[in-house]
Motif scaffolding. Sequence first.
Motif, PDB file in Angstrom:
ATOM      1  N   VAL A  66       0.887  -1.161   0.000  1.00 24.19           N
ATOM      2  CA  VAL A  66       0.000   0.000   0.000  1.00 24.19           C
ATOM      3  C   VAL A  66       0.925   1.211   0.000  1.00 24.19           C
ATOM      4  O   VAL A  66       1.784   1.358   0.869  1.00 24.19           O
ATOM      5  CB  VAL A  66      -0.940   0.026   1.217  1.00 24.19           C
ATOM      6  N   LYS A  67       0.734   2.052  -0.978  1.00 26.90           N
ATOM      7  CA  LYS A  67       1.623   3.184  -1.220  1.00 26.90           C
ATOM      8  C   LYS A  67       0.885   4.488  -0.919  1.00 26.90           C
ATOM      9  O   LYS A  67      -0.330   4.574  -1.085  1.00 26.90           O
ATOM     10  CB  LYS A  67       2.024   3.109  -2.697  1.00 26.90           C
ATOM     11  N   ASP A  68       1.608   5.482  -0.482  1.00 26.11           N
ATOM     12  CA  ASP A  68       1.080   6.843  -0.301  1.00 26.11           C
ATOM     13  C   ASP A  68      -0.064   6.937   0.716  1.00 26.11           C
ATOM     14  O   ASP A  68      -1.049   7.635   0.498  1.00 26.11           O
ATOM     15  CB  ASP A  68       0.627   7.436  -1.640  1.00 26.11           C
ATOM     16  N   VAL A  69       0.079   6.256   1.845  1.00 20.67           N
ATOM     17  CA  VAL A  69      -0.916   6.358   2.919  1.00 20.67           C
ATOM     18  C   VAL A  69      -0.642   7.674   3.647  1.00 20.67           C
ATOM     19  O   VAL A  69       0.416   7.842   4.269  1.00 20.67           O
ATOM     20  CB  VAL A  69      -0.813   5.171   3.904  1.00 20.67           C
ATOM     21  N   HIS A  87       4.628   4.231   2.997  1.00 18.07           N
ATOM     22  CA  HIS A  87       4.580   3.166   1.998  1.00 18.07           C
ATOM     23  C   HIS A  87       4.861   1.880   2.772  1.00 18.07           C
ATOM     24  O   HIS A  87       5.892   1.770   3.436  1.00 18.07           O
ATOM     25  CB  HIS A  87       5.641   3.389   0.923  1.00 18.07           C
ATOM     26  N   VAL A  88       3.926   0.930   2.703  1.00 20.55           N
ATOM     27  CA  VAL A  88       4.001  -0.273   3.520  1.00 20.55           C
ATOM     28  C   VAL A  88       3.878  -1.498   2.622  1.00 20.55           C
ATOM     29  O   VAL A  88       2.972  -1.565   1.781  1.00 20.55           O
ATOM     30  CB  VAL A  88       2.868  -0.296   4.570  1.00 20.55           C
ATOM     31  N   ALA A  89       4.777  -2.451   2.814  1.00 15.85           N
ATOM     32  CA  ALA A  89       4.718  -3.702   2.046  1.00 15.85           C
ATOM     33  C   ALA A  89       5.017  -4.877   2.969  1.00 15.85           C
ATOM     34  O   ALA A  89       5.721  -4.726   3.975  1.00 15.85           O
ATOM     35  CB  ALA A  89       5.711  -3.678   0.891  1.00 15.85           C
ATOM     36  N   ALA A 103      -3.831   1.079   6.524  1.00 12.38           N
ATOM     37  CA  ALA A 103      -3.999   2.520   6.751  1.00 12.38           C
ATOM     38  C   ALA A 103      -4.415   2.799   8.192  1.00 12.38           C
ATOM     39  O   ALA A 103      -3.954   3.771   8.799  1.00 12.38           O
ATOM     40  CB  ALA A 103      -5.022   3.089   5.774  1.00 12.38           C
ATOM     41  N   ARG A 104      -5.246   1.944   8.744  1.00 17.39           N
ATOM     42  CA  ARG A 104      -5.674   2.137  10.142  1.00 17.39           C
ATOM     43  C   ARG A 104      -4.520   1.944  11.128  1.00 17.39           C
ATOM     44  O   ARG A 104      -4.444   2.622  12.148  1.00 17.39           O
ATOM     45  CB  ARG A 104      -6.837   1.212  10.474  1.00 17.39           C
ATOM     46  N   ILE A 105      -3.625   1.003  10.820  1.00 21.11           N
ATOM     47  CA  ILE A 105      -2.449   0.802  11.673  1.00 21.11           C
ATOM     48  C   ILE A 105      -1.551   2.037  11.603  1.00 21.11           C
ATOM     49  O   ILE A 105      -1.061   2.526  12.629  1.00 21.11           O
ATOM     50  CB  ILE A 105      -1.689  -0.484  11.272  1.00 21.11           C
TER      51      ILE A 105
END
Length: 186
Positions: A66-69, A87-89, A103-105
């Motif tokens: 998930v990019k650009d949170v 940016h999370v992977a 996104a909630r985390i």
Amino acid sequence: MNHLLSNHYREILIGVGEDPEREGLLDTPKRAAKAMQYLCHGYQSSLEEVVNGALFASDNDEMVMVKDVELYSLCEHHLLPFIGKAHVAYIPTGKVLGLSKIARIVDMYARRLQIQENLTRQIADAIQQVTSAAGVAVVIEAQHMCMMMRGVEKQNSLMSTSVMLGAFRESSNTRQEFLQLIGRSK
């Protein structure tokens, strides 16, 4: 509404030379207290509540990203905002996490008094804990008002932090793929 917090904001107004009885400031202590409680609502959340069982069986063992949170946090040193993107992977090992939960985390940890370095680590550790992933990568890029509005006053500065766990730390190819996907690799 927290009356103690409101009273402290009233004292801050007096401390900076304002009159808290001035018409425009009459409700400011209450509004500021309510705003601070909202900006720090991450303290009222736990990882278990945020994830809420949204883990799903999956055969996928390829990178999920998930990019650009967007994130909004407060610097614990000056109580000024820092604003940026995470940016999370992760690489699943039998379970994937519901998309909105990432996104909630990010929000849960960002809505606490923070330094960006710790925020990055907290997000990575939480994703690892919840998913038991083969690897987790988190990059945060943010602008800090404490650096832009005071002190050195560098308006165009951007701070980047990263945490690489498991396969992202051990494999330069995996790390490079992640960095290329977020557009941060040359």
